[in-house]
Design a protein around this motif. Structure first.
Motif, PDB file in Angstrom:
ATOM      1  N   THR A 127       0.865  -1.175   0.000  1.00 30.58           N
ATOM      2  CA  THR A 127       0.000   0.000   0.000  1.00 30.58           C
ATOM      3  C   THR A 127       0.902   1.224   0.000  1.00 30.58           C
ATOM      4  O   THR A 127       1.748   1.360   0.879  1.00 30.58           O
ATOM      5  CB  THR A 127      -0.901   0.022   1.256  1.00 30.58           C
ATOM      6  OG1 THR A 127      -1.685  -1.157   1.271  1.00 30.58           O
ATOM      7  CG2 THR A 127      -1.794   1.244   1.269  1.00 30.58           C
ATOM      8  N   ARG A 165       0.774   5.525  -0.375  1.00 25.49           N
ATOM      9  CA  ARG A 165      -0.042   6.738  -0.435  1.00 25.49           C
ATOM     10  C   ARG A 165       0.885   7.937  -0.597  1.00 25.49           C
ATOM     11  O   ARG A 165       1.772   8.142   0.219  1.00 25.49           O
ATOM     12  CB  ARG A 165      -0.831   6.939   0.857  1.00 25.49           C
ATOM     13  CG  ARG A 165      -1.816   5.866   1.198  1.00 25.49           C
ATOM     14  CD  ARG A 165      -3.168   6.110   0.538  1.00 25.49           C
ATOM     15  NE  ARG A 165      -4.127   5.151   0.996  1.00 25.49           N
ATOM     16  CZ  ARG A 165      -4.349   3.965   0.440  1.00 25.49           C
ATOM     17  NH1 ARG A 165      -3.690   3.589  -0.630  1.00 25.49           N
ATOM     18  NH2 ARG A 165      -5.241   3.140   0.931  1.00 25.49           N
ATOM     19  N   LYS A 166       0.642   8.709  -1.632  1.00 22.03           N
ATOM     20  CA  LYS A 166       1.371   9.967  -1.809  1.00 22.03           C
ATOM     21  C   LYS A 166       0.705  11.018  -0.928  1.00 22.03           C
ATOM     22  O   LYS A 166      -0.407  10.813  -0.445  1.00 22.03           O
ATOM     23  CB  LYS A 166       1.372  10.354  -3.279  1.00 22.03           C
ATOM     24  CG  LYS A 166       2.194   9.380  -4.112  1.00 22.03           C
ATOM     25  CD  LYS A 166       2.203   9.760  -5.571  1.00 22.03           C
ATOM     26  CE  LYS A 166       3.021   8.738  -6.340  1.00 22.03           C
ATOM     27  NZ  LYS A 166       2.872   8.911  -7.785  1.00 22.03           N
ATOM     28  N   ALA A 201      -1.156  13.657  -1.114  1.00 17.43           N
ATOM     29  CA  ALA A 201      -2.558  14.083  -1.248  1.00 17.43           C
ATOM     30  C   ALA A 201      -3.481  12.905  -1.553  1.00 17.43           C
ATOM     31  O   ALA A 201      -4.607  13.100  -1.988  1.00 17.43           O
ATOM     32  CB  ALA A 201      -2.685  15.151  -2.320  1.00 17.43           C
ATOM     33  N   GLU A 202      -3.024  11.678  -1.318  1.00 18.06           N
ATOM     34  CA  GLU A 202      -3.839  10.505  -1.612  1.00 18.06           C
ATOM     35  C   GLU A 202      -4.374   9.880  -0.327  1.00 18.06           C
ATOM     36  O   GLU A 202      -3.831  10.081   0.746  1.00 18.06           O
ATOM     37  CB  GLU A 202      -3.009   9.455  -2.367  1.00 18.06           C
ATOM     38  CG  GLU A 202      -2.581   9.908  -3.737  1.00 18.06           C
ATOM     39  CD  GLU A 202      -1.699   8.881  -4.440  1.00 18.06           C
ATOM     40  OE1 GLU A 202      -1.551   9.023  -5.661  1.00 18.06           O
ATOM     41  OE2 GLU A 202      -1.153   7.971  -3.785  1.00 18.06           O
ATOM     42  N   GLY A 203      -5.417   9.106  -0.488  1.00 19.84           N
ATOM     43  CA  GLY A 203      -6.015   8.397   0.631  1.00 19.84           C
ATOM     44  C   GLY A 203      -7.406   8.930   0.917  1.00 19.84           C
ATOM     45  O   GLY A 203      -7.662  10.130   0.785  1.00 19.84           O
ATOM     46  N   ARG A 204      -8.291   8.032   1.283  1.00 21.44           N
ATOM     47  CA  ARG A 204      -9.665   8.421   1.613  1.00 21.44           C
ATOM     48  C   ARG A 204      -9.630   9.464   2.723  1.00 21.44           C
ATOM     49  O   ARG A 204      -9.000   9.259   3.762  1.00 21.44           O
ATOM     50  CB  ARG A 204     -10.428   7.175   2.069  1.00 21.44           C
ATOM     51  CG  ARG A 204     -11.887   7.419   2.326  1.00 21.44           C
ATOM     52  CD  ARG A 204     -12.600   6.110   2.572  1.00 21.44           C
ATOM     53  NE  ARG A 204     -14.004   6.322   2.831  1.00 21.44           N
ATOM     54  CZ  ARG A 204     -14.857   5.329   3.043  1.00 21.44           C
ATOM     55  NH1 ARG A 204     -14.456   4.077   3.021  1.00 21.44           N
ATOM     56  NH2 ARG A 204     -16.125   5.605   3.274  1.00 21.44           N
ATOM     57  N   THR A 205     -10.284  10.593   2.485  1.00 25.66           N
ATOM     58  CA  THR A 205     -10.229  11.732   3.402  1.00 25.66           C
ATOM     59  C   THR A 205     -11.642  12.067   3.862  1.00 25.66           C
ATOM     60  O   THR A 205     -12.543  12.207   3.036  1.00 25.66           O
ATOM     61  CB  THR A 205      -9.572  12.946   2.702  1.00 25.66           C
ATOM     62  OG1 THR A 205      -8.280  12.541   2.212  1.00 25.66           O
ATOM     63  CG2 THR A 205      -9.406  14.108   3.655  1.00 25.66           C
ATOM     64  N   ARG A 235      -7.094  11.491   7.012  1.00 32.50           N
ATOM     65  CA  ARG A 235      -6.699  10.953   5.701  1.00 32.50           C
ATOM     66  C   ARG A 235      -6.116   9.565   5.937  1.00 32.50           C
ATOM     67  O   ARG A 235      -5.085   9.413   6.590  1.00 32.50           O
ATOM     68  CB  ARG A 235      -5.660  11.853   5.026  1.00 32.50           C
ATOM     69  CG  ARG A 235      -5.225  11.317   3.647  1.00 32.50           C
ATOM     70  CD  ARG A 235      -4.286  12.283   2.949  1.00 32.50           C
ATOM     71  NE  ARG A 235      -3.011  12.401   3.609  1.00 32.50           N
ATOM     72  CZ  ARG A 235      -1.907  11.712   3.268  1.00 32.50           C
ATOM     73  NH1 ARG A 235      -1.944  10.844   2.269  1.00 32.50           N
ATOM     74  NH2 ARG A 235      -0.772  11.902   3.916  1.00 32.50           N
ATOM     75  N   LYS A 239     -12.701  15.883  -0.398  1.00 30.98           N
ATOM     76  CA  LYS A 239     -11.812  15.650  -1.543  1.00 30.98           C
ATOM     77  C   LYS A 239     -10.443  15.234  -0.988  1.00 30.98           C
ATOM     78  O   LYS A 239      -9.962  15.804  -0.004  1.00 30.98           O
ATOM     79  CB  LYS A 239     -11.710  16.954  -2.336  1.00 30.98           C
ATOM     80  CG  LYS A 239     -10.892  16.847  -3.590  1.00 30.98           C
ATOM     81  CD  LYS A 239     -10.984  18.163  -4.362  1.00 30.98           C
ATOM     82  CE  LYS A 239      -9.980  18.177  -5.487  1.00 30.98           C
ATOM     83  NZ  LYS A 239      -8.835  19.022  -5.246  1.00 30.98           N
ATOM     84  N   ALA A 240      -9.813  14.239  -1.622  1.00 32.76           N
ATOM     85  CA  ALA A 240      -8.474  13.805  -1.193  1.00 32.76           C
ATOM     86  C   ALA A 240      -7.553  15.007  -1.141  1.00 32.76           C
ATOM     87  O   ALA A 240      -7.559  15.842  -2.035  1.00 32.76           O
ATOM     88  CB  ALA A 240      -7.943  12.744  -2.139  1.00 32.76           C
ATOM     89  N   GLY A 241      -6.784  15.100  -0.088  1.00 28.69           N
ATOM     90  CA  GLY A 241      -5.865  16.216   0.080  1.00 28.69           C
ATOM     91  C   GLY A 241      -6.464  17.395   0.820  1.00 28.69           C
ATOM     92  O   GLY A 241      -5.751  18.339   1.139  1.00 28.69           O
TER      93      GLY A 241
END
Length: 159
Positions: A6, A8-9, A11-15, A24, A126-128
Motif C-alpha cells: 500500500t 499513499r502519496k 494528497a492521496e487516501g480516503r479523506t 486521511r 476531496k483527497a488532500g
C-alpha cells in the motif's frame, strides 16, 4: 498468500471530516488483513474527541506538527512534534488542540476496525483536503449513537 503493498502519496487516501477534524487514511484493515489501521489527523484549534475508552484496540499517536494535549486518566500531557503516545485497551483518554494553530499527527489502531466507525460517521472530503467545518449537532449525535457498536465508550461531562 500474496499481499500487495500500500503506497499513499501526500494528497492521496480516503479523506473524511470527523466531528471537526480531518482524517486521511494511509492504511485500512482491508489493506493490512485486519492487523492495524493508520491515518493522518489534522486537528484544528479546539479539535479533538471527548474522553473515551476503547474496548478492542490499542491506539497510538505520533505528533508531526503543532501541539496536542492528552488526558490519560487524571494525567495531562502536552505533546509536541516528535512525541509518541500509546493508549492501551481500556484506558480512559482524550486529546485536544488547546492552541491557536492547527496540529497534525499520525494515529494508528491495532487491530483494525475502528476506521469503519469513522467511515460510517464522517463526511467525505476531496483527497488532500485539510480543512473541515466545525461539527454539527447531528454529526456529534451520530458519533455518540454509533460509537458503542465499535466498542467505544464516550464519557461526556456531566451537565
Amino acid at each position: 498468500m500474496n499481499h500487495s503493498a500500500t503506497l499513499r502519496k501526500p494528497a492521496e487516501g480516503r479523506t473524511i471530516a470527523v466531528v471537526g477534524d480531518v482524517y486521511r487514511f494511509l492504511a485500512t484493515g482491508e489493506e493490512t488483513r485486519g492487523k492495524y489501521a493508520m491515518w493522518e489527523a489534522i486537528v484544528p484549534p479546539g479539535g479533538g474527541p471527548p474522553p473515551h475508552i476503547h474496548s478492542r484496540e490499542e491506539e497510538s499517536f505520533y505528533i508531526l506538527e503543532g501541539e496536542i494535549t492528552f488526558h490519560v486518566g487524571d494525567e495531562r500531557i502536552v505533546a509536541t512534534p516528535g512525541t509518541f503516545a500509546n493508549m492501551p485497551v481500556g484506558s480512559l483518554h482524550s486529546f485536544k488542540n488547546e492552541t491557536d494553530k492547527t496540529a497534525r499527527m499520525i494515529l494508528s489502531v491495532a487491530p483494525a476496525g475502528l476506521e469503519q466507525m469513522f467511515f460510517e460517521v464522517g463526511v467525505p472530503l476531496k483527497a488532500g483536503s485539510a480543512e473541515a467545518l466545525p461539527p454539527t449537532k447531528q454529526e456529534i449525535e451520530k458519533l455518540l449513537a454509533v460509537a458503542p457498536n465499535y466498542g467505544i465508550e464516550i464519557k461526556l461531562p456531566k451537565s
